[in-house]
Design a protein around this motif. Sequence first.
Motif, short mmCIF file in Angstrom:
data_model
loop_
_atom_site.label_atom_id
_atom_site.label_comp_id
_atom_site.label_asym_id
_atom_site.label_seq_id
_atom_site.Cartn_x
_atom_site.Cartn_y
_atom_site.Cartn_z
N UNK A 134 19.95 -40.79 18.81
CA UNK A 134 20.36 -42.00 18.11
C UNK A 134 19.40 -42.19 17.10
N UNK A 135 17.98 -42.51 17.47
CA UNK A 135 17.10 -43.18 16.70
C UNK A 135 16.69 -42.02 15.65
N UNK A 136 16.74 -40.80 15.86
CA UNK A 136 16.59 -39.63 14.90
C UNK A 136 17.89 -39.34 13.90
N UNK A 137 18.98 -39.72 14.64
CA UNK A 137 20.16 -39.59 13.73
C UNK A 137 20.06 -40.81 12.72
N UNK A 138 19.75 -41.79 13.12
CA UNK A 138 19.74 -43.06 12.39
C UNK A 138 18.60 -43.09 11.34
N UNK A 139 17.59 -42.32 11.52
CA UNK A 139 16.56 -42.59 10.26
C UNK A 139 17.23 -41.36 9.39
N UNK A 140 17.87 -40.42 9.70
CA UNK A 140 18.09 -39.50 8.50
C UNK A 140 19.32 -40.16 7.94
N UNK A 141 20.12 -40.85 8.60
CA UNK A 141 21.45 -41.59 7.97
C UNK A 141 20.89 -42.51 6.89
N UNK A 142 19.74 -43.51 7.59
CA UNK A 142 19.21 -44.49 6.49
C UNK A 142 18.72 -43.52 5.44
N UNK A 143 18.19 -42.62 5.57
CA UNK A 143 17.46 -41.89 4.40
C UNK A 143 18.61 -41.41 3.42
N UNK A 144 19.89 -40.90 4.04
CA UNK A 144 20.74 -40.29 3.16
C UNK A 144 21.59 -41.52 2.37
N UNK A 145 21.59 -42.68 3.15
CA UNK A 145 22.09 -43.90 2.22
C UNK A 145 21.38 -44.30 1.13
N UNK A 146 20.09 -44.39 1.45
CA UNK A 146 19.27 -44.90 0.47
C UNK A 146 18.88 -44.01 -0.78
N UNK A 147 18.41 -42.68 -0.26
CA UNK A 147 18.13 -41.91 -1.64
C UNK A 147 18.97 -40.37 -1.57
N UNK A 148 19.84 -40.27 -0.74
CA UNK A 148 20.50 -39.01 -0.74
C UNK A 148 20.24 -38.14 0.17
N UNK A 149 20.96 -37.34 0.78
CA UNK A 149 20.63 -36.50 1.82
C UNK A 149 19.31 -35.71 1.81
N UNK A 150 18.33 -35.77 2.73
CA UNK A 150 17.24 -35.25 2.32
C UNK A 150 17.22 -33.47 2.43
N UNK A 151 16.65 -32.86 1.23
CA UNK A 151 16.79 -31.44 1.22
C UNK A 151 15.32 -30.99 1.99
N UNK A 152 14.32 -31.92 1.77
CA UNK A 152 13.31 -31.72 2.50
C UNK A 152 12.74 -32.69 3.50
N UNK A 153 12.31 -32.17 4.91
CA UNK A 153 11.99 -33.23 5.84
C UNK A 153 10.68 -32.57 6.17
N UNK A 154 9.55 -33.31 6.15
CA UNK A 154 8.28 -33.26 6.77
C UNK A 154 7.87 -33.62 7.78
N UNK A 155 7.64 -33.21 9.10
CA UNK A 155 7.44 -33.60 10.26
C UNK A 155 5.94 -33.68 10.53
N UNK A 156 5.36 -34.95 10.03
CA UNK A 156 3.96 -35.04 9.85
C UNK A 156 3.47 -36.01 11.12
N UNK A 157 4.46 -37.00 11.48
CA UNK A 157 3.86 -37.98 12.42
C UNK A 157 3.61 -37.22 13.69
N UNK A 158 2.36 -37.68 14.38
CA UNK A 158 1.93 -36.99 15.46
C UNK A 158 0.95 -37.96 16.08
N UNK A 159 0.87 -38.31 17.51
CA UNK A 159 -0.23 -38.93 18.01
C UNK A 159 -1.42 -38.18 17.85
N UNK A 160 -2.46 -39.22 17.65
CA UNK A 160 -3.92 -38.69 17.12
C UNK A 160 -4.90 -39.15 18.14
N UNK A 161 -4.37 -39.76 19.32
CA UNK A 161 -5.47 -40.08 20.48
C UNK A 161 -5.78 -38.80 21.16
N UNK A 162 -6.71 -38.73 21.72
CA UNK A 162 -6.99 -37.71 22.75
C UNK A 162 -7.01 -37.85 24.12
N UNK A 163 -6.85 -37.07 25.04
CA UNK A 163 -6.96 -37.60 26.59
C UNK A 163 -7.85 -36.57 27.31
#
Length: 252
Positions: free
Chosen positions: A71-100
């Motif tokens: 739901x959270x992913x769908x909602x993120x895409x929906x908000x993007x579409x509402x504000x700026x139009x359906x995204x033609x490019x999605x960059x998956x950049x977010x990622x945890x940077x801590x190490x274990x």
Amino acid sequence: MSALVTGASGGLGREVALALARGGHDVAVHYRGDAAGAEETAAGVREAGRRAATLHADLDVPLGEPDVLETRCADLLERCAERLGEPAVVVLNAFPQHQVAWEELDAAAWDAYHRAGLRPSAVLLHRSAARMAEGGVVVVVGSIEGLRAMPGHAPYAVAKAALHHLVGAAAHELGRRGVRVVGVSPGLVERAGLAQAWPEGVTRYRAAAALGRPVRPEEVAATVAFLASPVASGITGTTVTVDAGWSAGPGW
Ligand SMILES: NC(=O)c1ccc[n+]([C@@H]2O[C@H](COP(=O)([O-])OP(=O)(O)OC[C@H]3O[C@@H](n4cnc5c(N)ncnc54)[C@H](OP(=O)(O)O)[C@@H]3O)[C@@H](O)[C@H]2O)c1
């Protein structure tokens, strides 16, 4: 045409957002903790003459609640579409940077790491590609650690290697619909204070890289913008390494 960049409140994500804006995209700036940073990125997009929106989403969702992540992913895409139009490019950049550290790697630590990184990346890739029209592109930010793991970085390296494979697997699933999936695999990325914060790491990287230096964030971002553009229409299912020549070395 609009683009969504995850984790774009600073660091590499900001550079990617700015490069896409200069390439003619309106940019949705996803962030989690740093709202002020996201606004700064959005201001840069507007300075480049494009529209921008900041979109908050925490994609680290308890494993027992898969529907919440969907739901959270769908909602993120929906908000993007509402504000700026359906995204033609999605960059998956977010990622945890801590190490274990290896000694700390019990089942809970593996779960926590992949819950925050690999899992949301895979779900958002799936969700965003499903909405894309022909010509859509998903760009996955991997890492040279997906090629060779640093000591003490096992979950990060394993997740990045999986993302590199996901690029190929998803490209085959989506190619007949005209949707491309590509990856960039950055080496050590230059940032203010890096040499002071991690002098021995930077020294080793300089010694190992063909260009004798870390890679610059704008060099990685330019590669993302190229891969996302129609100029790269023949490229899918592969991950391009941008590491100042680190991976070209013998490694011993
Ligand atoms: N820096 C390097 O040398 C290097 C090298 C190779 C690859 N990379 C890759 O480049 C990308 C960007 O890294 P960076 O160095 O720019 O790091 P960064 O500034 O820490 O950016 C990471 C972003 O991801 C967000 N994030 C992480 N997990 C999240 C989650 N579960 N839900 C929502 N947002 C989440 C963070 O949000 P918060 O601020 O809220 O934590 C942050 O905005 C990453 O994929 C990284 O693995 C970096």
